[in-house]
Design a protein around this motif. Sequence first.
Motif, mmCIF file in Angstrom:
data_model
loop_
_atom_site.group_PDB
_atom_site.id
_atom_site.type_symbol
_atom_site.label_atom_id
_atom_site.label_comp_id
_atom_site.label_asym_id
_atom_site.label_seq_id
_atom_site.Cartn_x
_atom_site.Cartn_y
_atom_site.Cartn_z
ATOM 1 N N THR A 47 0.835 -1.202 0.000
ATOM 2 C CA THR A 47 0.000 0.000 0.000
ATOM 3 C C THR A 47 0.869 1.252 0.000
ATOM 4 N N ALA A 48 1.868 1.264 0.890
ATOM 5 C CA ALA A 48 2.721 2.448 0.989
ATOM 6 C C ALA A 48 3.469 2.684 -0.312
ATOM 7 N N SER A 49 3.991 1.592 -0.907
ATOM 8 C CA SER A 49 4.777 1.786 -2.128
ATOM 9 C C SER A 49 3.896 2.294 -3.263
ATOM 10 N N MET A 50 2.640 1.816 -3.299
ATOM 11 C CA MET A 50 1.754 2.340 -4.349
ATOM 12 C C MET A 50 1.486 3.819 -4.124
ATOM 13 N N ALA A 51 1.293 4.201 -2.861
ATOM 14 C CA ALA A 51 1.062 5.617 -2.569
ATOM 15 C C ALA A 51 2.241 6.442 -3.034
ATOM 16 N N VAL A 52 3.458 5.911 -2.844
ATOM 17 C CA VAL A 52 4.640 6.663 -3.276
ATOM 18 C C VAL A 52 4.717 6.687 -4.805
ATOM 19 N N VAL A 53 4.394 5.546 -5.449
ATOM 20 C CA VAL A 53 4.429 5.527 -6.920
ATOM 21 C C VAL A 53 3.515 6.615 -7.475
ATOM 22 N N PHE A 54 2.350 6.766 -6.862
ATOM 23 C CA PHE A 54 1.396 7.741 -7.398
ATOM 24 C C PHE A 54 1.783 9.185 -7.104
ATOM 25 N N THR A 55 2.752 9.373 -6.174
ATOM 26 C CA THR A 55 3.083 10.752 -5.833
ATOM 27 C C THR A 55 4.524 11.120 -6.134
ATOM 28 N N ALA A 56 5.358 10.130 -6.472
ATOM 29 C CA ALA A 56 6.783 10.421 -6.636
ATOM 30 C C ALA A 56 6.996 11.450 -7.743
ATOM 31 N N ARG A 57 7.930 12.348 -7.481
ATOM 32 C CA ARG A 57 8.260 13.350 -8.493
ATOM 33 C C ARG A 57 9.721 13.222 -8.923
ATOM 34 N N ASN A 58 10.285 12.093 -8.601
ATOM 35 C CA ASN A 58 11.685 11.866 -8.924
ATOM 36 C C ASN A 58 11.818 10.457 -9.478
ATOM 37 N N ALA A 59 12.560 10.331 -10.576
ATOM 38 C CA ALA A 59 12.612 9.052 -11.270
ATOM 39 C C ALA A 59 13.187 7.948 -10.387
ATOM 40 N N MET A 60 14.238 8.283 -9.613
ATOM 41 C CA MET A 60 14.845 7.251 -8.769
ATOM 42 C C MET A 60 13.880 6.784 -7.699
ATOM 43 N N LEU A 61 13.226 7.751 -7.068
ATOM 44 C CA LEU A 61 12.250 7.413 -6.045
ATOM 45 C C LEU A 61 11.125 6.579 -6.646
ATOM 46 N N PHE A 62 10.693 6.999 -7.822
ATOM 47 C CA PHE A 62 9.618 6.278 -8.507
ATOM 48 C C PHE A 62 10.023 4.831 -8.739
ATOM 49 N N LEU A 63 11.243 4.662 -9.268
ATOM 50 C CA LEU A 63 11.683 3.295 -9.569
ATOM 51 C C LEU A 63 11.825 2.462 -8.307
ATOM 52 N N ALA A 64 12.337 3.109 -7.235
ATOM 53 C CA ALA A 64 12.490 2.368 -5.985
ATOM 54 C C ALA A 64 11.126 1.896 -5.497
ATOM 55 N N ALA A 65 10.156 2.814 -5.484
ATOM 56 C CA ALA A 65 8.809 2.448 -5.039
ATOM 57 C C ALA A 65 8.214 1.387 -5.958
ATOM 58 N N TRP A 66 8.445 1.563 -7.245
ATOM 59 C CA TRP A 66 7.927 0.627 -8.247
ATOM 60 C C TRP A 66 8.445 -0.786 -7.968
ATOM 61 N N GLU A 67 9.735 -0.844 -7.628
ATOM 62 C CA GLU A 67 10.354 -2.144 -7.393
ATOM 63 C C GLU A 67 9.838 -2.759 -6.087
ATOM 64 N N ILE A 68 9.716 -1.919 -5.045
ATOM 65 C CA ILE A 68 9.179 -2.439 -3.780
ATOM 66 C C ILE A 68 7.774 -2.967 -4.014
ATOM 67 N N MET A 69 6.994 -2.215 -4.789
ATOM 68 C CA MET A 69 5.629 -2.633 -5.103
ATOM 69 C C MET A 69 5.649 -3.999 -5.797
ATOM 70 N N ALA A 70 6.536 -4.125 -6.796
ATOM 71 C CA ALA A 70 6.594 -5.381 -7.541
ATOM 72 C C ALA A 70 6.982 -6.534 -6.630
ATOM 73 N N LEU A 71 8.001 -6.302 -5.769
ATOM 74 C CA LEU A 71 8.473 -7.399 -4.930
ATOM 75 C C LEU A 71 7.450 -7.776 -3.865
ATOM 76 N N CYS A 72 6.840 -6.753 -3.228
ATOM 77 C CA CYS A 72 5.827 -7.048 -2.214
ATOM 78 C C CYS A 72 4.688 -7.853 -2.833
ATOM 79 N N SER A 73 4.230 -7.392 -4.020
ATOM 80 C CA SER A 73 3.094 -8.098 -4.607
ATOM 81 C C SER A 73 3.514 -9.503 -5.029
#
Lengths: 643, 209, 296
Positions: free
Chosen positions: A114-140
Amino acid sequence: MALFATALLALTISAALSLVFSKKPAWSAFAGAGGNVLAAALGLAALAFAGAKPHLNLPWAVPGGQLHIALDPLSAVFLAPMFVLCACGALYGVSYGGLNRRTGTGFLLYNLLTASMAVVFTARNAMLFLAAWEIMALCSFLLVVTDYENPETRNAGWVYLVATHIGTAFIIALFALAWHKCGSTEFADFPKAFAALPFAAVALLSVTGFGAKAGFFPFHVWLPKAHPAAPSHVSAVMSGIMIKTGIYGIIRMISFCPPPPFWFGGLLASIGIISGVGGVLFALAQRDIKRSLAYSSVENIGIIALGLGMGWMGAASGRTDIAFIGFAGALLHVINHAFFKGLLFFGAGAVYHATGIRDMDRLGGLRRFMPVTALTFLAGSAAIAALPPFNGFISEFLIYSGAFKAVIAGRGAGFGGLAVILGLSLTGGLAAACFTRVFGIIFLGEPRAKLAVEHGEPPLMVGPMVALSALCLFMGLAPQFAARLVTEPALMLSGAPYADLPSRLQPVGLLGCAVVLLSLALWFFRKRLLAGRAVASAPTWGCGYSAPAASMQYTASSFAQPLVDFFGIGTAKKIEEPHGLFPSHAMFRSETPDIAKSRFYRPLFENIEQRMSSLRVIQHGNIHAYILYIAAALVALLVWTLK
Amino acid sequence: MNYFELLAVIVILCDVALCAASRLRAMIRAAAVQGAALGLLAFIKPVTWEIVLLSAATIAIKAVLFPWLLNIAREKSKADEPAPYVGYNFSFAICAAMFGVSVWLSHRLDVATTLMAGAFFTVLAGFFVIVSRKSAFSQAIGYLVLEGGVYAFGMAMPNEAPALVELGLLLDVFMAVFIMGIMVYHISREFEHADMAKIAFLSDLEDYD
Amino acid sequence: MTAIADFAAALLLAPLLPGVINRVKAFFAGRRGQSVFQLYYDLRKLLAKGAVYSSASGFVFRLGPVASLAALLAALAVMPAGGHGSLASFDGDIILFAYLLALSRFVTVLAALDTGSSFEGMGASREVFFSALAEPAFFLSLAVLAKKAGAFSFNLIFLSANPVTGTPLLLVLAALFIVFLAENCRIPFDDPNTHLELTMIHEVMVLDHSGPDFALISYGAALKMWLLGAVVVRLALPFGGGTGGAQSPALFLAGIFALAIATGIVESCMARLRLLKVPALLLSASMLAFAAFMVS
């Protein structure tokens, strides 16, 4: 913004707590679910009272990155359903998963997701976005393989992991290109970079990379594998909201580009038609409830793509009103689909929880044992079949409106509009067929096999379902509220408003109310008529046959057979005919393998494997040789950098 | 109401019927109706004696003579199935796609009349019938329709079309279909079927007699 | 006011349509036939009866007839099914109309599945199959109308100063007539008079309904015929361009009963298609509408 940050904090802390308490499942469930619900309340409050400073910018230790998040209308439109659905799922998960040694890790992963998706939807930085994206992928991924003892589940998780990382590779390529052009990973600098890049490159990289997550046909192969394998509340969240991160990514990236040319809208509309019709046809052919629902997510992603395509086609032909309606419809469908698909997955999970069966052909008559689930599932089915007075109709209505306006505008947009109308109407009719089948076969009639219905309907499972179905009905009856949710982001994308969307939707809602009231009136009219008269109960008319049995009912497979055969999507049938005067054995079995998988991916991967097999010689299990490779690689890199 | 447009639409619908027909009889009928419509379409040009002749010849040959001959041959060979490689319903989808392409082509040509789209469509439909059906009869019908498409082009072109060329073309096709009809008739008498896929073995030129 | 009168007239007169069709069929068969008011008699009789419910069925079965008729009544509100405008009119009411019909079908199909009868399941399966193919044909026809009229609301389309004429009109009418026959389960799609459950589509889905429920269903079927017939009639007959054009209830009534007679003639002259051939006919309706779009 402080509220939103608190929500994120609540999610991570409750995730950690549920892990800490994992020896005491009840505590851990309380911490996990409670934290998620609290975070949802905070997050929704943050959306409602978004302050004047919607940016949060913290320095970050990772090179090239910055913890920069921001809330804008586009983020909000994805965040709102996310918070609602994740909170519902957390509550549902408490009952569904039960309290055992997996509760702690389950909630850890769920809340992190849940948290990583919230960050994916709000990230304004590519690195942060990718990090959240990856956490989201791994958690799911880890949530999908919750039931890891089952080899099929492991296989599903594997397919999902590969698919999502292939997609991520394209996204990394896109971000790397942008970084190469502008030297920054901040999204704020991306417009400069994308202006310097050819649009086709950006468009194709984002459609492929994010499309893999969204589940566009033919990148959808992981959905029908991962969704049935995952626990139902996880499937609900993955299907209802996680795949929308793909849609979000496409919209976000394209919004950094100069206005896209007409062909891009056409491309998305074509993807939409293929995903919509393909998805619903495969949904019709499945016997596993959750697999059918997974394919129907492909269909709904297709509908969203149709709306986006209509929007960009309209924008490219200079019609901001068409663009606005198309985008508004697509975004509203994002919200709506999150609600009704979440609801349907909860329902499917409740059925599986109670019976242990996912094969529709063996179910039936569950209405008797789980009346509330049946009623809410009916609402969800009507909503997903886009029938008034439910919310699914409102978003499709908007997309249709955009398409009709495009048809009236004529020229290129006219043909685009016609294609969208054709795609939507075909999908609509097939979706109605698909969901009369899913609901009718599972809940109506008589049980087809001996069912051991256990557990009944726990309140924590029923509650979220009732809440979501009420939301579906409310958003259909009062679409003006739903329209307000998407007005701002659609305005952001189209650049110009369309006169008073909410009041234009009001008559639709009113007629929906009329349908409800008329139904009630007729119901009571009939009740009054029948009062005092003989109302009998008798067996179903068996057309003269005197010993009808429950096993003679139409099954899910037979219901779908004419449509599936007609569209010829490759149903394999295996028949062993009865022989002799007293045949002892006969068998019929039909199965519909995924056409994209059997005709495209399998040959492709087999081919790659064949070509790569010659490289196997370097992999022989000798540890010394491996260390030699590493040393050689290091030396080679050294030479290359120092040359 | 524009009658030539109506005729053009009839031509188009005949193509659709042709592609979707599951009976040779229906295919022949569709081709005949299309022939008649094409014949009447000749009057889209300024009426001269050539045009009258063209129209009369077209109707006589395409709407009467060929269908009659083909029907005789069909009855003799007792064949009534086009034997498709592609299913009828899928043929429909292909048909719609071909029609879309035709309209697009006619827009590209800047002669975006219904007739021009119909002409393209008729040519494509003719090709489609030739390549997607096994029966020798449908091949003959396909050539006939193909020629109809070329003829429709002539009619769709806004400037004067040389009607004599049309007449010559008609004669060619007349010969071709006539020969095919005789051939099919003989083949069917020998083999009891006229399935092109099955008689491909003749190509190694063995003496059958 | 005139819209309310039209609405009421539709409610009152809709059951005449099946009566007229049956009378025409009787005439062709050389019989005298039942009264054109037969459906009214049937409705009165059914409404006065008790009900028998299948023991397998539950609330969905009871919801079916009620919700189905409610959806049709709401659809009647946006359809100018008379000589004038409709009760409610807004941009996109054509979309709502189509989906209200879909809602009506959805609940009917579910009610059929609730009985657990294999025959009703079969009818349900066919119904969703054919309607899934009829839907694109209907929407493509609507697209033609919208394109020409420059509006996507029934009132504006039918009162447009720029109505569909000529060849496109013929094509669209043909497409809509096919949809009309398919959606109302007439020959060549479905034979309302057949007595063999295996060959039925619509009738087999309502086998287990009785008494007031069956009355609601029969009435709903008549109303649906009126609704879809109104699309054909309003399009085919010259109601005059512009809002000031001739808005004649008499013309409309003549039109809709002529349509009923035409349906009766079709039913008398044609046999029911083999089920496998039905999709081809529905696809050709789509093709006709598509052609109309291209030439209009």
